[in-house]
Structure formats: C-alpha cells, structure tokens
Design an enzyme around this catalytic site. Structure first.
Site, mmCIF file in Angstrom:
data_model
loop_
_atom_site.group_PDB
_atom_site.id
_atom_site.type_symbol
_atom_site.label_atom_id
_atom_site.label_comp_id
_atom_site.label_asym_id
_atom_site.label_seq_id
_atom_site.Cartn_x
_atom_site.Cartn_y
_atom_site.Cartn_z
ATOM 1 N N LYS A 157 0.824 -1.203 0.000
ATOM 2 C CA LYS A 157 0.000 0.000 0.000
ATOM 3 C C LYS A 157 0.862 1.259 0.000
ATOM 4 C CE LYS A 157 -4.168 -1.829 2.212
ATOM 5 N NZ LYS A 157 -5.110 -1.676 3.338
ATOM 6 N N TYR A 213 -3.138 -8.193 16.375
ATOM 7 C CA TYR A 213 -2.871 -9.625 16.414
ATOM 8 C C TYR A 213 -2.538 -10.120 17.817
ATOM 9 C CZ TYR A 213 -3.149 -9.400 11.426
ATOM 10 O OH TYR A 213 -3.627 -9.209 10.158
#
Length: 298
Positions: free
Chosen positions: A176, A279
């Site tokens: 990105k 996470y």
C-alpha cells in the site's frame, strides 16, 4: 447532462499522485466527495464553492450524515464516510478550511480470527484438486501459499511478474502507498512458484503478470476468492475462511510462536504498529477458545 464538479478531478489527482493512495481508496474517497457535493447542491440550492466548503456549517455536515444513515449506512460505513469527507473538506478549503468537529459513530473493532494450519492445508489442497487443469491447480496452490506462507495481500501476490521467478530466499514486495518491503519465502513457497512457472502455458515474461487467468490475461482476484468460497463450502469450514484470513493466520501463527511485534509489522507491510497490535488480541482470543474447549471448569 450535468458536468462533474471541477474539484473532483483535482481531488482524484491529489489522492492518486500526491498521496499515492491505492486505486480502491481513491475510488471510495472520490465517491464520498461526489455524494457530499450532490447533497449540498440540493440542500443549499446552489453548487458549493471552495469558499462554501472551507466554512461548511456543522449542521449541514450532520444533515449529510443523517441522509446517508437514512440510506442504510451502518456505523462502520458511516465512520469511513466521515473520515473521507473530513479529508476532502481540508483539501478543498486549503489553509482556510475549518472542518466541523463532529464525532463519528463508535465502531466496535473486529478481531480477525485465524484459520488453523491443518485447515489452511486442506483448503489449499481442495482448491487445487478442483481446478480445471493442472497448471491452474498449481497456480491456485502457489497463490494461497503466498498468502499464508508469506503473509501477502492478494493484490500483492497477483502483482508479481515473471521477473520474480525463479524465486530466491526473499522477495521484494510493493504494498500500500507504494511502500516496499523484503519478505522471506519458505522453500515450500518457492517450490510452488517454480512448479506453476513450469506448467503455465502462457510463459513467464519478465514484464508480464506472473499469475494468469484461463485465457492468458492477468488473474482476477475474484477467481481466487470464488475458488476459496467453494472449497470452504465443500469442507464445511467457517464463513470467515477467506483469502485475506490466510494473511491473518500467517500473522497470528507467527506471533503465537514468539515472533517480535516490530518484525511482524515489517513482514506485513503495516505503516503503523497499531495496525499490527490487533494480532495480540487475536492470539489471546485463540488461547481463550482453547481454554473454553479443554478446561474441565470452563
């Protein structure tokens, strides 16, 4: 036929060329700006000027958001719309811009759920076994291994070219916003890429897309998503099992085996550590699932 507002073209160029946003983000942000401009033209009775946008009243912005909610927008979509509109108003108004300090709806942050290693392998094998031709089976297997074995986004995997094979121990990925990173490749991933390259009937020209569709064009990610969806149904796996879930699983399983959070951030190509920290919650949720299923007092 109405002409588009002149600000839309400059907004598009700003996002794509100066901010280097992804094509998806550019489309979404331009669409949000277009909706706002159309609403204000009706609401105020005139095409909004740069001066109007620079001093947009909070009441008008609230009216626009209420209009969008009435169209069925949920909390998460409304929050994204407001974020895009804020960015557009700052751009349109320049130094004179005063964006109304309106708070968006509270959005409960979802925690991605990992797919177990056994389910990942079963999924990949099923997708390969149900492919129409051997080279397509090898292609699908290689793509899924890049998602789970290297943590790539599907767009990143499909952006590889023939110059990326034969694969070495590491590969350079452009993610990105044009950010590049070095990702290590497991031997199994390199072998899968080599097998696919050997079987692909369209060759692997250095400047050509590595992964091809059945007719030789660039592989559409929708083809992989459909194959995973069908395999998920055959294997009766959870609905959350998707190509992107394999990237989540890559991150979760590495973290569970002691990977450093900063190293994981680099592997995933996250611009901010806060994007990676989710996470830690994934791993905690996974442990809680094990506890509830195994502990006699749970």
């Amino acid at each position: 036929m109405k002409q588009p507002h002149p600000l839309l073209a400059t907004w598009h160029r700003h996002l794509a060329l100066e901010r280097r946003r992804s094509a998806h983000t550019v489309r979404a942000y331009v669409a949000s700006a277009e909706r706002l401009l159309a609403f204000l033209a009706r609401h105020q009775g005139a095409v909004p000027s740069t001066k109007t946008l620079a001093a947009l009243p909070a009441t008008d912005l609230r009216a626009f958001l209420a209009h969008r909610r009435a169209e069925g927008l949920g909390n998460a979509s409304t929050a994204r719309e407001l974020s895009a509109i804020r960015a557009f108003l700052k751009f349109a108004g320049g130094e004179e811009a005063t964006v109304p300090p309106i708070r968006g709806p509270r959005v409960k942050k979802g925690v991605p759920r990992p797919v177990s290693p056994d389910d990942v392998i079963a999924l990949g094998e099923d997708v390969a076994e149900n492919a129409a031709e051997p080279w397509i089976a090898a292609r699908n297997w290689a793509v899924l291994l890049l998602l789970y074995g290297a943590g790539l986004r599907i767009s990143e995997a499909l952006s590889l070219t023939g110059s990326d094979v034969p694969a070495h121990e590491t590969i350079r990925i452009t993610g990105k916003r044009g950010k590049t990173r070095i990702v290590p490749l497991l031997p199994q991933v390199r072998e899968a890429l080599a097998e696919y390259a050997a079987l692909c009937p369209y060759g692997t020209g250095k400047a050509e897309p590595l992964f091809r569709g059945a007719r030789g064009g660039p592989l559409d990610p929708a083809i992989i998503r459909k194959a995973v969806r069908e395999a998920r149904r055959r294997l009766q796996l959870p609905e959350r099992t998707s190509p992107h879930a394999l990237r989540h699983s890559f991150a979760t399983h590495l973290l569970g085996r002691g990977a450093d959070l900063r190293a994981l951030q680099e592997l995933l190509g996250h611009a901010s550590l806060s994007s990676t920290q989710i996470y830690t919650h994934v791993d905690a949720a996974h442990l809680l699932d094990i506890y509830r299923n195994a502990h006699p007092r749970a």
